[in-house]
Design a protein around this motif. Structure first.
Motif, mmCIF file in Angstrom:
data_model
loop_
_atom_site.group_PDB
_atom_site.id
_atom_site.type_symbol
_atom_site.label_atom_id
_atom_site.label_comp_id
_atom_site.label_asym_id
_atom_site.label_seq_id
_atom_site.Cartn_x
_atom_site.Cartn_y
_atom_site.Cartn_z
ATOM 1 N N ASP A 1 55.157 116.474 50.686
ATOM 2 C CA ASP A 1 54.759 115.348 50.692
ATOM 3 C C ASP A 1 55.134 114.879 52.097
ATOM 4 O O ASP A 1 55.778 115.410 52.876
ATOM 5 C CB ASP A 1 55.483 114.163 49.635
ATOM 6 C CG ASP A 1 56.833 113.824 49.799
ATOM 7 O OD1 ASP A 1 57.554 114.423 50.679
ATOM 8 O OD2 ASP A 1 57.303 112.787 49.172
ATOM 9 N N ARG B 1 58.103 120.899 40.578
ATOM 10 C CA ARG B 1 58.391 120.185 41.546
ATOM 11 C C ARG B 1 60.095 120.228 42.026
ATOM 12 O O ARG B 1 60.675 120.812 41.204
ATOM 13 C CB ARG B 1 58.193 118.377 41.281
ATOM 14 C CG ARG B 1 56.957 118.375 41.151
ATOM 15 C CD ARG B 1 56.575 116.797 40.949
ATOM 16 N NE ARG B 1 56.720 115.972 39.806
ATOM 17 C CZ ARG B 1 55.552 116.087 39.003
ATOM 18 N NH1 ARG B 1 54.859 116.429 39.361
ATOM 19 N NH2 ARG B 1 55.909 115.404 37.815
ATOM 20 N N SER C 1 51.873 128.596 45.663
ATOM 21 C CA SER C 1 51.242 127.786 46.562
ATOM 22 C C SER C 1 51.950 126.443 46.502
ATOM 23 O O SER C 1 52.395 126.059 45.215
ATOM 24 C CB SER C 1 49.796 127.844 46.704
ATOM 25 O OG SER C 1 49.450 127.289 45.340
ATOM 26 N N TRP C 2 52.151 125.488 47.569
ATOM 27 C CA TRP C 2 52.684 124.282 47.390
ATOM 28 C C TRP C 2 52.417 123.401 48.314
ATOM 29 O O TRP C 2 51.797 123.632 49.561
ATOM 30 C CB TRP C 2 54.160 124.148 47.281
ATOM 31 C CG TRP C 2 54.893 125.023 48.598
ATOM 32 C CD1 TRP C 2 55.351 124.193 49.578
ATOM 33 C CD2 TRP C 2 55.048 126.165 48.976
ATOM 34 N NE1 TRP C 2 55.842 124.904 50.632
ATOM 35 C CE2 TRP C 2 55.758 126.349 50.392
ATOM 36 C CE3 TRP C 2 54.768 127.719 48.442
ATOM 37 C CZ2 TRP C 2 56.124 127.761 51.068
ATOM 38 C CZ3 TRP C 2 55.253 128.641 49.088
ATOM 39 C CH2 TRP C 2 55.743 128.585 50.424
ATOM 40 N N GLU C 3 52.708 121.959 48.251
ATOM 41 C CA GLU C 3 52.420 120.862 49.201
ATOM 42 C C GLU C 3 53.531 120.297 49.277
ATOM 43 O O GLU C 3 54.567 120.091 48.442
ATOM 44 C CB GLU C 3 51.115 120.010 48.540
ATOM 45 C CG GLU C 3 49.786 120.717 48.469
ATOM 46 C CD GLU C 3 48.891 119.527 47.903
ATOM 47 O OE1 GLU C 3 48.678 118.580 48.645
ATOM 48 O OE2 GLU C 3 48.256 120.003 46.926
ATOM 49 N N ASN D 1 52.729 125.038 42.799
ATOM 50 C CA ASN D 1 51.712 125.923 42.131
ATOM 51 C C ASN D 1 52.158 127.024 41.597
ATOM 52 O O ASN D 1 52.171 128.045 42.523
ATOM 53 C CB ASN D 1 50.363 125.807 42.684
ATOM 54 C CG ASN D 1 49.494 126.630 41.810
ATOM 55 O OD1 ASN D 1 49.417 126.602 40.197
ATOM 56 N ND2 ASN D 1 48.716 127.316 42.299
ATOM 57 N N TRP E 1 58.271 118.596 46.909
ATOM 58 C CA TRP E 1 57.499 119.866 47.120
ATOM 59 C C TRP E 1 56.707 120.036 45.493
ATOM 60 O O TRP E 1 57.578 120.065 44.601
ATOM 61 C CB TRP E 1 58.340 120.985 47.273
ATOM 62 C CG TRP E 1 58.818 121.154 48.810
ATOM 63 C CD1 TRP E 1 59.229 119.959 49.517
ATOM 64 C CD2 TRP E 1 59.036 122.548 49.482
ATOM 65 N NE1 TRP E 1 59.648 120.412 50.873
ATOM 66 C CE2 TRP E 1 59.809 121.904 50.773
ATOM 67 C CE3 TRP E 1 58.994 123.787 49.121
ATOM 68 C CZ2 TRP E 1 60.210 122.646 51.554
ATOM 69 C CZ3 TRP E 1 59.772 124.735 49.923
ATOM 70 C CH2 TRP E 1 60.237 124.261 51.247
ATOM 71 N N ASN F 1 44.312 120.670 42.692
ATOM 72 C CA ASN F 1 45.648 120.751 43.673
ATOM 73 C C ASN F 1 46.739 120.555 42.602
ATOM 74 O O ASN F 1 46.604 120.096 41.401
ATOM 75 C CB ASN F 1 45.546 119.632 44.832
ATOM 76 C CG ASN F 1 45.475 118.311 44.384
ATOM 77 O OD1 ASN F 1 44.763 118.051 43.671
ATOM 78 N ND2 ASN F 1 45.993 117.689 45.379
ATOM 79 N N THR F 2 48.000 120.361 42.962
ATOM 80 C CA THR F 2 49.303 120.289 42.173
ATOM 81 C C THR F 2 49.579 119.048 42.124
ATOM 82 O O THR F 2 49.854 118.327 43.409
ATOM 83 C CB THR F 2 50.201 121.424 42.390
ATOM 84 O OG1 THR F 2 49.479 122.703 42.372
ATOM 85 C CG2 THR F 2 51.436 121.273 41.604
#
Length: 155
Positions: A101, A75, A97-99, A110, A107, A35-36
């Motif tokens: 928090d 980020r 793609s991203w996550e 990737n 954010w 993961n990133t």
């Protein structure tokens, strides 16, 4: 696996370490990141890192960088609530793609090897100039850095 954070980052992250998913490789004590990171600099999705066992903490801990995957880690910090859809559209257009928090403002993105990062960066920097987001390039793969260098040469 854990990446210990420097004191300044640890205060901001409210954690002494950032834990990332990792998969085994064929080399003992080397893993591939899955993961990133939100806080760690210098690594991205798919990179290979060497780890060491911390028996007291009962976890694997980052020891050193081994090789890059071609992915980059970027980020974004959202400063203006109304910009989320615009950033989302840019990231989707470049197949990222991203996550996000728990706050919803940070954010971890990737950027895949095939993405035209130079063009994506131009679009994001436009929003940075409007003070709607902050941008940090925490780990740029060689091919993405090279794309930026070519862009600089053309201008």
């Amino acid at each position: 696996m854990a990446f210990d954070l420097p004191e300044e980052k640890a205060r901001w992250a409210r954690a002494s370490a950032e834990r990332l998913w990792a998969g085994k490789t064929s080399v003992k004590m080397e893993v591939q990141l899955r993961n990133t990171p939100f806080y760690v600099k210098g690594v991205a999705f798919g990179d290979i890192v060497k780890v060491k066992a911390d028996h007291e903490r009962r976890e694997l801990v980052f020891e050193e960088f081994v090789s890059e995957s071609g992915h980059s880690a970027v980020r974004v910090i959202i400063k203006d609530e109304g910009v989320r859809e615009e950033v989302d559209a840019i990231l989707r257009a470049f197949d990222c793609s991203w996550e996000v928090d728990v706050t919803g403002f940070l954010w971890a993105i990737n950027v895949p090897p095939r993405a035209d990062y130079a063009s994506m960066r131009v679009a994001l920097l436009q929003i940075v100039s409007e003070k709607k987001i902050g941008l940090e390039e925490s780990a740029l793969a060689g091919m993405h850095r090279d794309g930026l260098n070519l862009l600089d040469l053309e201008n």
